[in-house]
Write a protein that holds these residues in place. Sequence first.
Motif, PDB file in Angstrom:
ATOM      1  N   SER A   1       0.826  -1.208   0.000  1.00 50.76           N
ATOM      2  CA  SER A   1       0.000   0.000   0.000  1.00 50.76           C
ATOM      3  C   SER A   1       0.856   1.253   0.000  1.00 50.76           C
TER       4      SER A   1
ATOM      5  N   CYS B   1       0.838   4.012  -2.933  1.00 51.51           N
ATOM      6  CA  CYS B   1       0.437   5.384  -2.604  1.00 51.51           C
ATOM      7  C   CYS B   1       1.516   6.381  -3.002  1.00 51.51           C
TER       8      CYS B   1
ATOM      9  N   SER C   1       1.461   6.784  -6.692  1.00 52.41           N
ATOM     10  CA  SER C   1       0.296   7.558  -7.125  1.00 52.41           C
ATOM     11  C   SER C   1       0.502   9.042  -6.888  1.00 52.41           C
TER      12      SER C   1
ATOM     13  N   HIS D   1      -5.902   6.319   1.744  1.00 53.32           N
ATOM     14  CA  HIS D   1      -5.349   5.258   0.897  1.00 53.32           C
ATOM     15  C   HIS D   1      -6.202   5.074  -0.355  1.00 53.32           C
TER      16      HIS D   1
ATOM     17  N   ILE E   1      -6.018   8.265  -2.727  1.00 54.11           N
ATOM     18  CA  ILE E   1      -4.729   8.376  -3.407  1.00 54.11           C
ATOM     19  C   ILE E   1      -4.613   7.345  -4.524  1.00 54.11           C
ATOM     20  N   LEU E   2      -5.055   6.112  -4.263  1.00 54.67           N
ATOM     21  CA  LEU E   2      -4.949   5.077  -5.294  1.00 54.67           C
ATOM     22  C   LEU E   2      -5.894   5.348  -6.461  1.00 54.67           C
TER      23      LEU E   2
ATOM     24  N   SER F   1      -8.880  -1.831   1.827  1.00 54.67           N
ATOM     25  CA  SER F   1      -8.383  -0.967   2.898  1.00 54.67           C
ATOM     26  C   SER F   1      -9.091  -1.231   4.220  1.00 54.67           C
TER      27      SER F   1
END
Length: 327
Positions: free
Chosen positions: A29, A33, A36, A185, A188-189, A293
């Motif tokens: 992750s 992140c 990204s 999370h 951002i993704l 998540s």
Amino acid sequence: MRGWPLIKLLPQKTNFRFVRYAKIAGVLSVVLCVASIVGCFYPGLNMGIDFRGGASLEVAKPAGQVIALDAVRGAVNDLGLGDVQVQGIARRDTNVEDGSTAIVRFQVPDGQDQTQVVQKVESAISKAAGDVTYSGVSVVGSKVSGELFTSGLMALGAAIVLMFAYIWFRFEPQFGFGAVAGLLHDVILVFGLIVVMKLEFSLNMVAAILTVIGYSMNDTVVVFDRLRENLRKYKTMPLREVIDLSINETLSRTIITGLTAVMVLAALAFYGGEALFGFSIALMFGIVVGTYSSIYVGAPIILLWGVKRGELAEDAKPIKLGMASRP
């Protein structure tokens, strides 16, 4: 038919050890992140008309005649003007949307004369839609678009802050931080997906991200609510086992809800045309990462932080999870 509905084929009880893979998932992750965030600056977001600026004009036919929106969109797209939006609107004289009036938005490339670009667009529309009249030509400047982009980011930030306040009020602070970490999370993704797929970042995309925030929070609340119940019920069970138990107990509900939403959005992406494709793809991806998540971002933060278990209940009996079946 024996075995129908197919939902009966899903296992009633699972014993997956999700926490066991929390470190691996956490590293993954973080890497995604960071990638990204870097992608949002280089190469950057593909801004649409809403955030980049452009021109718009109103196209109308006599009452009773219908404008072929797909043909108009295709004709303007062939001019290579970037983001093109074509939407039917109500007639000015009757205030009724009968398909005879539409608004066309398009970008004006840097260095090109606005008047000439508008003339090219009008010519292309006339060839595609026949005899039409034009009115209401307007231009959205870069300053206004920049303010709109800032407002969109502020809306996303306000949504996350309000979600954090809600979780903090309903649960404990560590639950709030876990939920907010999951929301950040997911957001951002989704931005990373927009960059990778070069999707147009417009107000529709902001709406998709806000929807992802709502879905992710809903799924997180379900897991956290079951976790809180189990913490009260099994006060001597190790926290990592309580987390695994809570996630397993809500897993079937999570899978069914997510798959249902993804199937609907897949149909929308396939049949909704170019105007809804980016919105649908971003929302499908957001549902997937939102489910992920809830399991591997929010819950592990609670494990690291710890929770107050309170006094032991007289009927609290520790239990042991069986060996996990491999997913």
